[in-house]
Design an enzyme around this catalytic site. Structure first.
Site, mmCIF file in Angstrom:
data_model
loop_
_atom_site.group_PDB
_atom_site.id
_atom_site.type_symbol
_atom_site.label_atom_id
_atom_site.label_comp_id
_atom_site.label_asym_id
_atom_site.label_seq_id
_atom_site.Cartn_x
_atom_site.Cartn_y
_atom_site.Cartn_z
ATOM 1 N N THR A 90 107.715 -9.166 101.601
ATOM 2 C CA THR A 90 107.561 -10.141 102.681
ATOM 3 C C THR A 90 106.101 -10.524 102.925
ATOM 4 O OG1 THR A 90 109.516 -9.223 103.685
ATOM 5 C CG2 THR A 90 108.118 -10.541 105.112
ATOM 6 N N GLU A 149 115.306 -6.681 105.865
ATOM 7 C CA GLU A 149 116.122 -6.351 104.672
ATOM 8 C C GLU A 149 117.377 -7.222 104.601
ATOM 9 O OE1 GLU A 149 116.243 -2.793 102.801
ATOM 10 O OE2 GLU A 149 114.566 -1.887 103.891
#
Lengths: 266, 406, 398
Positions: free
Chosen positions: B126, B367
């Site tokens: 990320t 996630e």
């Protein structure tokens, strides 16, 4: 060093609740655990083994489910385990328990040290350890807080015992029986390797027939001098609390202080 | 069919529970209040072998199966989410990726100390401007001789300030980067000690305040070529397969959080009186408790099924995603109900349930947000999405091999 | 392997036994009482069964004339460094009562070296007779010589009842003596009385972590032995004019036959003995950490009291075990017990419930501690305790 550790499986009494309506113990959902004081005995045994070599054998008397406690001890690192379980042993008081355990220990053969917790949290008697020592005719050192020194050559041990007034330093000869207090160590958790060993181990179960040298009239309920005649709920303290309320903390503290001074307890 | 946990699993549960209750529970409220991360807890988890629970013994692990990993996550998150997060990034996302994709040399060098808890690892996909849109990342890795030079910024990375090893996803093919073709991405094992690595902490999080979350800045970071995980161009596949491990631990942890909500609610419902009876006697309270039971049990079987597939060596992307989506939503709902049952007391930090509520929200986002998981489930059902065989699959659990010394 | 026998023919499935079982070992299956392994053979269910369908195995009974040979009440008088321990006088006080009820004499066993003054004190506190066993080997308590002396005396003089203080030494000694004598021993009794019908000693003690009380008897073995915790019974007032018989006993002991040597004694520094403290300021989970005990220590210091703790605080590692009050810690009976941030679990109450005045300071108005307290303040202990310290400083001019 050949070390024997006696353990007991107990309900976690801190989790026990009373059913307010029937006044009976609610045991559902109360986990069975190794008597916490016995975990210190196991840990001390494992530490001695790590220092001096030898083996640690855990032994427990109880119903078949006490096997769980033995497996946990093996998962912590104990080498061998024996379960004493037989209808003939049921209803044992501390005398009969100590007798049965000592008979099993005799059958195990030579040993250097027996370790027990100072007491079990369900019965809180602390009598089984001294009972075993007396049955076997060996020295007992209760409430051991620290093993200062152990010499396998001269077969001597020096310990500190935790008494009301302080710590007593005592020396005795091996073999001996020690009961240990909480502050002696920090017990380890079972390890993953130990868990695998424990689940694969076949732990022998001994009954009365496996102790042929013993006097079977001294087992279980019939061998127990004491009898429980009544079980009841603890009396409630007369509770009439006076809650002190005031505009400020200082004022409340002042009122309370005055009341306690008036009670003449200070 | 066999729904039973083995004796081994039950002992693992008992051990991890005892560990969490003794080593984490007494300190967690204070740590959470102070937004403080405890290195001490992490060290103890390592010493206990939990940080290598499902890694083969020959790679320094404990040699247990994938179900044991789920049980450990449940028990840790039952006490605090921050402890479970460690397993998610260290094992789920990082170590399992090394086990799946790593060369023998990489496993020896990185997996072994990680499994032994000597080194801590995390995963960094990320970025500030790319979350669900993974191909939107900007980090690049330029090959220069026997090195790659990495530049970019990773954000919302758990254990960013703590980890020794990072699994970094970056573009190696700049043409493909422009075309958003994910076969231009690669994965790298980056050590904190490499030049050009800087990390920082993110403050002001809603939840998981006892956990460390931060950013990683890579400035001309020199990474040896042998630290490429898998092959060039496999980065996206590695990143996605890592999520099969990470999401699994998140889903399992969520079950533990529901369990914690249920235990707290049952205790309180029996203690607290309203209208002359314990509040557990009120039917609307019972309804909330019933839902927690249902969510916990249903969630547990979703996780254990995914774990069973992992043990068998069967791909489980869909099943893991389903468990993660359902359980994280269920944990958030359960925590909200737990606060409700506790009334005003639940709203302040004298009781733990407000922490459960704050902690449960993160997993609905990270996630794979719950929206992404719904897309995944629909795409499988509609036939838009299929699992293709990978060059390296996560190895099935083989007790003999996993427990041999090598 | 429960010992309880259930006559399935007789059982009517009324469920009376199910609700009285303190261990939850009984249940109704197909309308018939069924027992499981949780049964401890306590016998609580036997009397409530309306059709006498429940039974426990018969025990062998001793011949009545054998038991009759045992007479008199004995207490062991514990001494440390030549001073009698106060717990022993509590035993003498209770022993006096029991002896009066049984119409018999009270004997005190005083073991030690140069302890003649203690033998005299024992008479003053209420003993009719003292076995004064004075020997260098007995100067410091050791299990083996002490137990051997008492076993010999019991075998020779055959007491009916023998009580000892449940101090560390008392428990150590009683367990060894009872084992050798093959007789019953009940630890940590909170009540001792004589059953008027059977003349047996009824020994009542908490069990199961203080959750239940059990009354225990020892019908077929003698002496009936019990230990009692400190401050359970009141201290008698000594009467220097009381008369009694002091019998010196020469023990058959030799130092080279005693395996155990006491090498040293380390006195606890600066610690108030919790069991003897008149005022205790105690902290529980609510103190939040080791530093949270600081305001409690300050209050205790102003009041000249000791600091106690609940199991929760000790388990969390905030304060050493020596401070623990409760079932697995010390039993205390102070004049004033100030419970700060202690919820009041039954295990804790078991250790301090007999305090004269209990003060509870707790944030949670629902905390069970308030139900046993005399005074309570609902609020933050970190504000209240320092305020209380200031008030006492002012009012006591300390």
């Amino acid at each position: 060093m050949n070390i024997i550790v006696c353990i007991k499986q107990v309900p976690d009494t801190t989790e026990v609740k009373i059913n307010p309506e029937t006044g009976t113990l609610i045991r559902e959902g109360v986990p069975s655990i190794i008597n916490p004081f016995d975990t210190y005995a196991i840990e001390e045994g494992l530490r001695l083994k790590e220092k001096f070599g030898g083996k640690v054998t855990v032994i427990s008397m109880g119903p078949p489910q006490a096997m769980e406690a033995l497996k946990e001890a093996v998962a912590m690192g104990a080498d061998e385990a024996i379960l004493l379980s037989d209808k003939a042993f049921a209803g044992s008081d501390t005398w009969a328990t100590a007798y049965t355990l000592s008979q099993a220990i005799k059958k195990l053969g030579e040993f250097d040290l027996i370790l027990c917790g100072k007491q079990a949290i369900d019965g809180d008697t602390g009598q089984v350890g001294p009972g075993i020592a007396r049955q076997l005719g060996i020295s007992q050192l209760t409430y051991v807080f620290k093993i200062r020194h152990l010499d396998p050559e001269s077969r001597t041990i020096v310990v500190e015992r935790l008494l009301e007034e302080g710590r007593e330093v005592v020396e005795t000869k091996l073999p001996a029986l020690l009961t240990v207090v909480k502050d002696i160590n920090q017990p380890r958790y079972p390890t993953f390797l130990g868990i695998r060993r424990a689940t694969r181990m076949q732990i022998p179960v001994w009954g009365a027939a496996d102790l042929p040298g013993a006097d079977s009239s001294k087992f279980g309920l019939k061998g127990s001098p004491t009898q429980v005649v009544r079980v009841f709920n603890p009396p409630k303290r007369e509770g009439k609390v006076e809650i002190i309320q005031a505009d400020s903390v200082d004022e409340a503290a002042s009122i309370l202080a005055d009341k306690l001074l008036a009670e003449k307890v200070i | 069919m066999d729904f039973a946990l083995t004796e081994e699993h039950q002992m693992v549960r008992k051990m991890v529970r005892e560990f969490a209750e003794k080593e984490i529970a007494p300190y967690i409220k204070e740590l959470d209040r102070k937004h403080q991360y405890s290195r001490d807890i992490l060290t103890k988890m390592g010493q206990q072998g939990i940080l290598g629970i499902c890694i083969p013994v020959k790679y320094g692990g404990a040699g247990m199966d994938y179900i044991s990993l789920a049980i450990a996550c449940e028990e840790l998150e039952r006490v605090d989410t921050s402890a479970r997060v460690v397993l998610s990034v260290h094992i789920g996302l990082n170590s399992l990726s090394l086990l799946q994709w790593g060369t023998e040399e990489q496993k020896q060098k990185y997996l072994v100390p990680q499994a032994m808890g000597q080194k801590i690892a995390t995963y960094a996909l990320t970025e500030p401007n790319a979350g669900s849109d993974a191909v939107g990342i900007q980090t690049t890795a330029r090959k220069e001789g026997d090195h790659y030079v990495l530049n970019g910024e990773k954000m919302w990375i758990s254990l960013a300030d703590v980890a020794d090893h990072f699994l970094i996803i970056a573009w190696t093919d700049m043409e493909k980067k422009k075309k958003r073709d994910h076969s231009g991405m690669s994965a790298f094992i980056v050590e904190r000690s490499f030049p050009g690595v800087k990390t920082g902490t993110i403050h002001g999080k809603l939840g998981v305040r006892a956990g460390n979350t931060g950013s990683i800045t890579l400035t001309d970071c020199m990474v040896p070529a042998e630290n490429l995980l898998g092959q060039e161009g496999e980065g996206f596949k590695i990143a996605m397969s890592a999520l099969d491990g990470g999401r699994y631990t998140v889903a399992a942890g969520a079950v533990g959080l529901i369990e914690a909500c249920l235990e707290a609610s049952v205790r309180y419902a029996n203690e607290r009186y309203a209208f002359g009876v314990p509040i557990g006697q009120h039917q609307l309270v019972q309804q909330m408790i019933a839902k927690m039971v249902a969510r916990r049990d249903a969630g547990r079987w979703l996780v254990y099924y995914a774990g069973w597939l992992k043990n068998q060596g069967i791909r489980n992307t869909r099943e893991t995603s389903l468990a993660k989506w359902i359980n994280c939503d269920a944990a958030f709902d359960s925590a909200a109900d737990a606060v409700q049952i506790h009334g005003a007391y639940g709203y302040c930090d004298e009781y733990d349930v407000e922490r459960y509520l704050r902690n449960s929200k993160g997993a609905v986002i990270y996630e794979g947000s719950r929206e992404i998981h719904q897309l995944i489930q629909a795409q499988y059902a509609l036939g838009y999405r299929q699992d293709k065989p990978l060059r390296c699959e996560l190895p099935a659990y083989d007790p003999v091999e996993w427990q041999s010394e090598g | 392997m429960p010992l309880l026998e259930i006559n399935k023919e007789e059982c009517t499935g009324c469920g009376a036994c199910v609700s009285v079982c303190p261990f939850g070992a009984l249940s109704l299956v197909d309308n018939i009482a069924t027992v499981d392994d949780k049964c401890t053979a306590c016998g609580a269910c036997l009397d409530v069964c309306p059709v006498n369908a429940l039974s426990l195995p018969e025990r062998p009974e001793a011949a009545a004339e054998d038991l009759k040979a045992y007479q008199g009440v004995w207490v062991w008088v514990e001494q440390f460094q030549g001073e009698a321990c106060s717990i022993s006088w509590e035993m003498v006080g209770k022993g006096r009562e029991l002896a009066n009820q049984r119409g018999t004499i009270l004997t005190a066993c005083v073991l030690g070296h140069n302890v003649g003054h203690i033998a005299k004190q024992a008479i003053a506190y209420g003993a009719d007779r003292v076995f004064w066993v004075d020997d260098p080997t007995l100067a410091v308590y050791r299990t083996q010589p002490y137990a051997n002396v008492l076993v010999e005396l019991v075998r020779q003089y055959k007491p009916e009842i023998f009580i000892l203080g449940a101090s560390s030494r008392g428990r150590d000694l009683a367990g060894s003596v009872a084992t050798e004598l093959y007789t019953g021993l009940t630890a940590d009794c909170t009540g001792l009385d004589i059953d008027p019908e059977t003349n047996l000693l009824r020994q009542t003690r908490p069990a199961f972590g203080g959750n239940i009380m059990a009354t225990i008897i020892c019908p077929n073995y003698r002496p009936q032995m019990a230990t009692v915790r400190h401050r359970v019974f009141e201290m008698p007032v000594p009467d220097e004019n009381r008369q009694g018989q002091i019998i010196p006993i020469k023990p058959n002991l030799s130092e080279d036959q005693i395996a155990t040597k006491v090498v040293d004694f380390i006195r606890q520094q600066g610690e108030v003995n919790l069991a003897d403290a008149k005022i205790i300021v105690s902290g529980g989970r609510g103190v939040g950490g080791p530093e949270g005990f600081e305001p409690l220590r300050e209050l205790a210091e102003v009041l000249g009291g000791a600091v106690g703790a609940s199991r929760a605080a000790v388990d969390a590692g905030w304060i050493p075990y020596a401070h623990q009050v409760g079932q697995t810690g010390r039993t205390v009976r102070p004049d004033l017990y100030i419970a700060c941030g202690i919820s009041g679990a039954v295990q804790h109450l078991a250790g301090m419930g007999t305090a004269k005045i209990i003060v509870a300071i707790n944030k949670d108005p629902e905390a069970p501690i308030f139900s046993v307290a005399n005074y309570g303040i609902v609020g933050d202990l970190f504000q209240i305790v320092p305020a209380l310290t200031e008030q006492f400083k002012k009012k006591l001019r300390r």
